[in-house]
Structures are given as structure tokens and as C-alpha cells.
Design a protein around this motif. Structure first.
Motif, PDB file in Angstrom:
ATOM      1  N   SER A 210      24.059  91.758  14.375  1.00  0.00           N
ATOM      2  CA  SER A 210      22.958  91.852  13.504  1.00  0.00           C
ATOM      3  C   SER A 210      23.558  92.140  12.172  1.00  0.00           C
ATOM      4  CB  SER A 210      22.772  93.223  14.313  1.00  0.00           C
ATOM      5  OG  SER A 210      23.463  94.445  14.312  1.00  0.00           O
ATOM      6  N   THR A 211      22.888  92.015  11.285  1.00  0.00           N
ATOM      7  CA  THR A 211      23.080  91.797   9.520  1.00  0.00           C
ATOM      8  C   THR A 211      23.197  92.959   9.189  1.00  0.00           C
ATOM      9  OG1 THR A 211      22.659  90.565   7.738  1.00  0.00           O
ATOM     10  CG2 THR A 211      20.477  90.713   9.145  1.00  0.00           C
ATOM     11  N   ARG A 212      23.276  93.830   7.966  1.00  0.00           N
ATOM     12  CA  ARG A 212      22.827  94.736   7.427  1.00  0.00           C
ATOM     13  C   ARG A 212      21.824  94.216   6.359  1.00  0.00           C
ATOM     14  NH1 ARG A 212      25.628  93.636   2.841  1.00  0.00           N
ATOM     15  NH2 ARG A 212      27.537  92.268   2.675  1.00  0.00           N
ATOM     16  N   PHE A 213      21.203  93.239   6.288  1.00  0.00           N
ATOM     17  CA  PHE A 213      20.225  92.552   5.285  1.00  0.00           C
ATOM     18  C   PHE A 213      19.124  92.763   5.684  1.00  0.00           C
ATOM     19  CE2 PHE A 213      23.339  89.091   3.817  1.00  0.00           C
ATOM     20  CZ  PHE A 213      24.079  89.756   2.752  1.00  0.00           C
ATOM     21  N   ASP A 214      18.330  93.376   5.008  1.00  0.00           N
ATOM     22  CA  ASP A 214      16.924  93.791   5.324  1.00  0.00           C
ATOM     23  C   ASP A 214      15.828  92.237   5.044  1.00  0.00           C
ATOM     24  OD1 ASP A 214      14.146  94.089   6.022  1.00  0.00           O
ATOM     25  OD2 ASP A 214      14.078  96.006   4.812  1.00  0.00           O
ATOM     26  N   LEU A 215      16.015  91.392   6.117  1.00  0.00           N
ATOM     27  CA  LEU A 215      14.948  90.364   5.679  1.00  0.00           C
ATOM     28  C   LEU A 215      13.188  89.966   6.182  1.00  0.00           C
ATOM     29  CD1 LEU A 215      16.648  87.876   7.982  1.00  0.00           C
ATOM     30  CD2 LEU A 215      17.444  88.700   5.809  1.00  0.00           C
ATOM     31  N   ARG A 216      12.554  91.433   6.589  1.00  0.00           N
ATOM     32  CA  ARG A 216      11.086  91.651   6.680  1.00  0.00           C
ATOM     33  C   ARG A 216      10.979  91.175   5.188  1.00  0.00           C
ATOM     34  NH1 ARG A 216      11.045  97.798   7.615  1.00  0.00           N
ATOM     35  NH2 ARG A 216      12.800  98.275   6.003  1.00  0.00           N
TER      36      ARG A 216
ATOM     37  N   ASP B  10      25.229  88.689  -2.370  1.00  0.00           N
ATOM     38  CA  ASP B  10      25.628  88.823  -1.174  1.00  0.00           C
ATOM     39  C   ASP B  10      26.203  87.708  -0.744  1.00  0.00           C
ATOM     40  OD1 ASP B  10      27.528  91.313  -0.101  1.00  0.00           O
ATOM     41  OD2 ASP B  10      25.087  92.879  -0.185  1.00  0.00           O
ATOM     42  N   VAL B  11      26.821  88.501   0.593  1.00  0.00           N
ATOM     43  CA  VAL B  11      26.837  87.277   1.932  1.00  0.00           C
ATOM     44  C   VAL B  11      27.827  88.398   3.201  1.00  0.00           C
ATOM     45  CG1 VAL B  11      29.166  87.694   1.165  1.00  0.00           C
ATOM     46  CG2 VAL B  11      28.409  86.046   2.634  1.00  0.00           C
ATOM     47  N   ASP B  12      27.514  87.753   4.062  1.00  0.00           N
ATOM     48  CA  ASP B  12      26.659  88.485   4.963  1.00  0.00           C
ATOM     49  C   ASP B  12      27.580  88.106   6.751  1.00  0.00           C
ATOM     50  OD1 ASP B  12      27.387  90.978   7.012  1.00  0.00           O
ATOM     51  OD2 ASP B  12      25.415  91.184   7.698  1.00  0.00           O
ATOM     52  N   LEU B  13      28.386  88.264   7.605  1.00  0.00           N
ATOM     53  CA  LEU B  13      29.123  87.740   8.640  1.00  0.00           C
ATOM     54  C   LEU B  13      30.015  86.220   8.285  1.00  0.00           C
ATOM     55  CD1 LEU B  13      25.515  86.886  10.565  1.00  0.00           C
ATOM     56  CD2 LEU B  13      27.027  88.645  10.808  1.00  0.00           C
ATOM     57  N   ASP B  14      30.537  87.010   7.150  1.00  0.00           N
ATOM     58  CA  ASP B  14      31.271  85.732   6.661  1.00  0.00           C
ATOM     59  C   ASP B  14      32.637  85.309   6.903  1.00  0.00           C
ATOM     60  OD1 ASP B  14      31.573  84.057   4.257  1.00  0.00           O
ATOM     61  OD2 ASP B  14      32.853  85.351   2.744  1.00  0.00           O
ATOM     62  N   ASP B  15      32.851  85.850   8.540  1.00  0.00           N
ATOM     63  CA  ASP B  15      34.043  85.298   8.868  1.00  0.00           C
ATOM     64  C   ASP B  15      33.741  83.197   9.544  1.00  0.00           C
ATOM     65  OD1 ASP B  15      31.878  86.468  10.976  1.00  0.00           O
ATOM     66  OD2 ASP B  15      32.977  86.030  12.359  1.00  0.00           O
ATOM     67  N   LEU B  16      31.770  83.218   9.291  1.00  0.00           N
ATOM     68  CA  LEU B  16      31.188  82.477   9.955  1.00  0.00           C
ATOM     69  C   LEU B  16      31.090  81.166   8.793  1.00  0.00           C
ATOM     70  CD1 LEU B  16      28.361  83.428  11.977  1.00  0.00           C
ATOM     71  CD2 LEU B  16      30.511  82.851  12.476  1.00  0.00           C
ATOM     72  N   ASN B  17      31.845  81.217   7.842  1.00  0.00           N
ATOM     73  CA  ASN B  17      31.575  80.405   6.657  1.00  0.00           C
ATOM     74  C   ASN B  17      31.991  79.347   6.360  1.00  0.00           C
ATOM     75  OD1 ASN B  17      32.544  79.519   3.468  1.00  0.00           O
ATOM     76  ND2 ASN B  17      32.058  81.283   3.261  1.00  0.00           N
ATOM     77  N   PRO B  18      30.419  78.217   6.616  1.00  0.00           N
ATOM     78  CA  PRO B  18      30.123  78.242   5.246  1.00  0.00           C
ATOM     79  C   PRO B  18      28.971  78.879   5.825  1.00  0.00           C
ATOM     80  CG  PRO B  18      30.533  76.251   5.477  1.00  0.00           C
ATOM     81  CD  PRO B  18      31.009  76.957   6.891  1.00  0.00           C
TER      82      PRO B  18
ATOM     83  N   PRO C 267      12.146  85.165  17.550  1.00  0.00           N
ATOM     84  CA  PRO C 267      13.717  86.031  16.951  1.00  0.00           C
ATOM     85  C   PRO C 267      13.153  86.156  15.668  1.00  0.00           C
ATOM     86  CG  PRO C 267      14.678  84.280  18.413  1.00  0.00           C
ATOM     87  CD  PRO C 267      13.000  83.744  18.343  1.00  0.00           C
ATOM     88  N   LEU C 268      13.579  85.310  14.769  1.00  0.00           N
ATOM     89  CA  LEU C 268      14.009  85.864  13.440  1.00  0.00           C
ATOM     90  C   LEU C 268      12.646  86.199  12.640  1.00  0.00           C
ATOM     91  CD1 LEU C 268      14.908  82.550  11.875  1.00  0.00           C
ATOM     92  CD2 LEU C 268      16.380  84.670  11.409  1.00  0.00           C
ATOM     93  N   MET C 269      11.105  85.775  12.927  1.00  0.00           N
ATOM     94  CA  MET C 269      10.546  86.819  13.251  1.00  0.00           C
ATOM     95  C   MET C 269       9.988  88.033  13.629  1.00  0.00           C
ATOM     96  SD  MET C 269       7.460  83.545  12.431  1.00  0.00           S
ATOM     97  CE  MET C 269       6.685  84.299  11.711  1.00  0.00           C
ATOM     98  N   GLN C 270       9.749  88.190  14.776  1.00  0.00           N
ATOM     99  CA  GLN C 270      10.028  89.412  15.506  1.00  0.00           C
ATOM    100  C   GLN C 270      11.200  90.314  15.665  1.00  0.00           C
ATOM    101  OE1 GLN C 270       9.217  87.572  19.882  1.00  0.00           O
ATOM    102  NE2 GLN C 270       7.591  87.748  19.475  1.00  0.00           N
TER     103      GLN C 270
ATOM    104  N   HIS D  34      25.095  83.573  17.021  1.00  0.00           N
ATOM    105  CA  HIS D  34      26.077  84.212  16.275  1.00  0.00           C
ATOM    106  C   HIS D  34      25.502  86.123  16.944  1.00  0.00           C
ATOM    107  CE1 HIS D  34      30.316  84.151  16.088  1.00  0.00           C
ATOM    108  NE2 HIS D  34      30.187  82.827  16.285  1.00  0.00           N
ATOM    109  N   MET D  35      23.728  85.800  15.686  1.00  0.00           N
ATOM    110  CA  MET D  35      22.668  87.018  15.934  1.00  0.00           C
ATOM    111  C   MET D  35      21.927  86.773  17.300  1.00  0.00           C
ATOM    112  SD  MET D  35      21.684  86.385  11.525  1.00  0.00           S
ATOM    113  CE  MET D  35      19.528  87.435  11.935  1.00  0.00           C
ATOM    114  N   PHE D  36      21.599  86.330  17.961  1.00  0.00           N
ATOM    115  CA  PHE D  36      20.303  86.192  18.845  1.00  0.00           C
ATOM    116  C   PHE D  36      21.450  85.749  20.716  1.00  0.00           C
ATOM    117  CE2 PHE D  36      17.896  84.971  14.927  1.00  0.00           C
ATOM    118  CZ  PHE D  36      17.495  86.057  14.903  1.00  0.00           C
TER     119      PHE D  36
END
Length: 208
Positions: free
Chosen positions: A47-53, A147-155, A96-99, A40-42
């Protein structure tokens, strides 16, 4: 071989200091991610509201229990059993996760492939291996689902875990081009060739 205690988010220098065979224990925050999350992300533009840096992600689709939101369960979920899934099928998402999101560490089992190894070298990342079948132990290293994001994809949501002493994990692939999995494959090829030679059997493509 050295042991490293890393509080996330980590710096590039911290990650580049890790070498295959070292062990790592993670502190503070770990994000759970799996196939559908990344599709879903790529592939689907979410996108996600989380800062993964600088953070670590773990390949997981956790077993959780829905509970009332309170100070102990701010996301409305309690962890039941949080284990790690095989990483190989998520190979194409490492770069893409890294970039795009700045992820530095990937936790999984079974290893990744050549493009991931190149991405670790070019961008400053590492693969941290966990022993398969240790979900019950892993669950004790997770203090809370914060916290959780994109939770319509649970689990297969994007989970934010608060962790303490998560590890030790083994550095299976580093930013210097070394891969424990390549070493194991080479050893297997050599042993197989030796066994076949002892049996007088020619390998495919090497008929006498």
C-alpha cells in the motif's frame, strides 16, 4: 467542447462535468505511477502512504536525478525528463485504483479499454490523453518532485509531483460512456471496409 482548469484533488461533480473532446489543465498535484507500482500495490499486497482520493495519476517512469535533500528538492530528486507511457497494458488497474484509492483521473497515451470505461461511468472517472513524444514539454509543467513512495521500485516508484498548468490534456474517455478511441476504431473499420470494397477484396469471414 469546453476547457476546464482543475485544481486537484477534484470532486466527483467536476469529473462528471467533463465530456469527450473537452480539454483540461491540471494544477497543484499529480501522482506518477506505472506497471511495477501497480503490480506491487494490487498483486503483492503493498500500500501507499499517499492519499490519492480525488487525484490524477499519470502513467510514467520518469527520468530523475538523485540530489541532496533541500527546500527545492524535498524528496531528494530533481526531474530530468518526465514523459508519459502507453496506458493499455495497465488496463486492469483502473478499477482498483478508483475503488480502493479514490483516483478520479488517469493521464496517459493510447487510451484504455471497456472495463475502464465502465469504471469511469460507475465510479466517476475520466481518461485524459496527452500527445506522445512531448516529454520535454511535459517536464516544464512539473515544478518539483515533492515526495516519493515505494522507492525500491525506482524509477517505477509512486511519485508525487507539484505541477502548474499541466496541459491542455484531451478528454479521451468520460464518465458518460463516450470514448474517443472507440470512435476512431469505428472510423478505421468503416474506411477499411470502403477501401477493400473499392479494390474488390472480400474481408476475412465475408467471402463471396
Amino acid at each position: 467542447m469546453a476547457h476546464h482548469d482543475i485544481a486537484t484533488p477534484a470532486t466527483e461533480a467536476q469529473v462528471r462535468a467533463l465530456r469527450v473532446g473537452d480539454t483540461v489543465t491540471l494544477q497543484h498535484t499529480l501522482f506518477g505511477i506505472r506497471d511495477a507500482t501497480q503490480i506491487h500495490m494490487f498483486d503483492r499486497g503493498r500500500s501507499t502512504r499517499f492519499d490519492l482520493r480525488g487525484h490524477a495519476v499519470i502513467h510514467t517512469a520518469p527520468n530523475v536525478r538523485k540530489v541532496a535533500v533541500d527546500s527545492e528538492h524535498p524528496a531528494g530528486y530533481a526531474p530530468v525528463c518526465i514523459g508519459t507511457t502507453t496506458s493499455d497494458r495497465m488496463e486492469r488497474f483502473t478499477r482498483p485504483l478508483m475503488q480502493q484509492y479514490g483516483v478520479r483521473m488517469i493521464v496517459g497515451k493510447g487510451g484504455l479499454r471497456e472495463d475502464s470505461l465502465r469504471a469511469f461511468g460507475e465510479l466517476g472517472g475520466v481518461y485524459l490523453a496527452i500527445v506522445g513524444g512531448t516529454a520535454a514539454l511535459e517536464s516544464t509543467w512539473i515544478e518539483q518532485i515533492e515526495d516519493v513512495d515505494l522507492d525500491d521500485l525506482n524509477p517505477e516508484s509512486l511519485w508525487k509531483f507539484r505541477i502548474r498548468d499541466f496541459g491542455p490534456l484531451l478528454v479521451g474517455m468520460d464518465s458518460h460512456g463516450a470514448s474517443l478511441y472507440d470512435d476512431v476504431r469505428a472510423q478505421v473499420r468503416d474506411r477499411r471496409a470502403g477501401v477493400l470494397a473499392a479494390l474488390g477484396v472480400a474481408e476475412a469471414g465475408h467471402a463471396r
